[in-house]
Design an enzyme around this catalytic site. Structure first.
Site, PDB file in Angstrom:
ATOM      1  CE1 TYR A 163       5.550  52.705  10.566  1.00 29.78           C
ATOM      2  CE2 TYR A 163       3.724  53.871  11.595  1.00 29.78           C
ATOM      3  CZ  TYR A 163       4.893  53.890  10.858  1.00 29.78           C
ATOM      4  OH  TYR A 163       5.415  55.084  10.412  1.00 29.78           O
ATOM      5  CE  LYS A 167       7.792  54.799  12.873  1.00 28.04           C
ATOM      6  NZ  LYS A 167       9.115  55.317  12.493  1.00 28.04           N
TER       7      LYS A 167
END
Length: 254
Positions: free
Chosen positions: A159, A163
């Site tokens: 994740y 990002k």
């Protein structure tokens, strides 16, 4: 003396697209833009929940319509944008998290997260900007990123990678599209109380860690993000591009 006047946060006459708009931050973004006068196209994968959200907004008097769309399906996404007039504002709130220790991450989970959080974001931005440039629109593109685009997190290697990459992508696109008057930025929330965050917040140890890291001492609410969306979408941020707006309660200042 001529006093300076604050720029308007109104979006009357503007067309906005919000992805991931059926719940959570995406729904909050859609409501914020509609409340400021924009006509909002709410896009999400699930038709039933999307229709419920759009009906609720319409009942409040908002100008809104639904668009069933899986942003990870690039041909469908590009066809959907090509079949509509260009947008003045695009808020991409579609996102995915499959959290696990890095040693346990599967290639399938890695690819799924990157397909939504990075690949879809990249081509949605490109197609939206293409339409803006062709129409001479000085528009705004906003990606809902995360504080995890600036720090690391437990069990969040994939994740965080998606990002962090999104943040770099936005900086480069801001340089490229600035001469056309197109702004592109990220909104970086901390843990916000949404259905997706509840799994983490139900864990007492993780909840304690989160509340310790958020220096304002509380988990975020959807309403905490809505003002930031409106700021980045409107003329209030007319000289802001290629940057991240942190809505993290002081997490990244730690």
């Amino acid at each position: 003396m001529d006093l300076p006047r604050p720029p308007s946060s109104r979006l009357d006459g503007k067309r906005a697209l919000v992805t991931g708009a059926s719940s959570g931050i995406g729904l909050g973004a859609a409501v914020a833009l509609a409340d400021a006068g924009a006509h909002v196209v709410c896009a999400a994968r699930g038709a039933e929940r999307l229709d419920e959200a759009v009906a609720a907004m319409a009942a409040e008097g908002h100008s809104v319509e639904a668009m069933v769309l899986d942003v990870a399906d690039l041909p469908a996404m590009e066809a959907g944008l090509a079949g509509r007039p260009p947008f003045d504002v695009v808020v991409n709130s579609a996102g995915m998290g499959r959290h696990s220790p890095a040693l346990e991450t599967t290639a399938e989970d890695f690819d799924a997260v990157m397909a939504v959080n990075l690949r879809a974001a990249y081509f949605l931005s490109a197609r939206a900007a293409e339409g803006m440039i062709a129409a001479g629109i000085r528009g705004s593109i906003v990606h809902v990123s995360s504080q995890m685009g600036h720090v690391g997190g437990i069990d969040r290697a994939v994740y965080c990678a998606s990002k962090h990459a999104l943040e770099g992508m936005v900086k480069s696109m801001a340089i490229e599209w600035g001469p056309h008057g197109i702004r592109i930025n990220t909104l970086c929330p901390t843990f916000i109380r949404t259905p997706l965050a509840e799994v983490t917040l139900q864990n007492p140890e993780r909840r304690a860690w989160i509340e310790d890291m958020i220096k304002l001492g509380r988990v975020g609410e959807i309403e905490d993000v809505m003002g930031g969306v409106l700021y980045l979408a409107s003329d209030a941020s007319s000289l802001v591009t290629g940057t991240a707006l942190m809505i993290d309660g002081g997490w990244t200042a730690h």
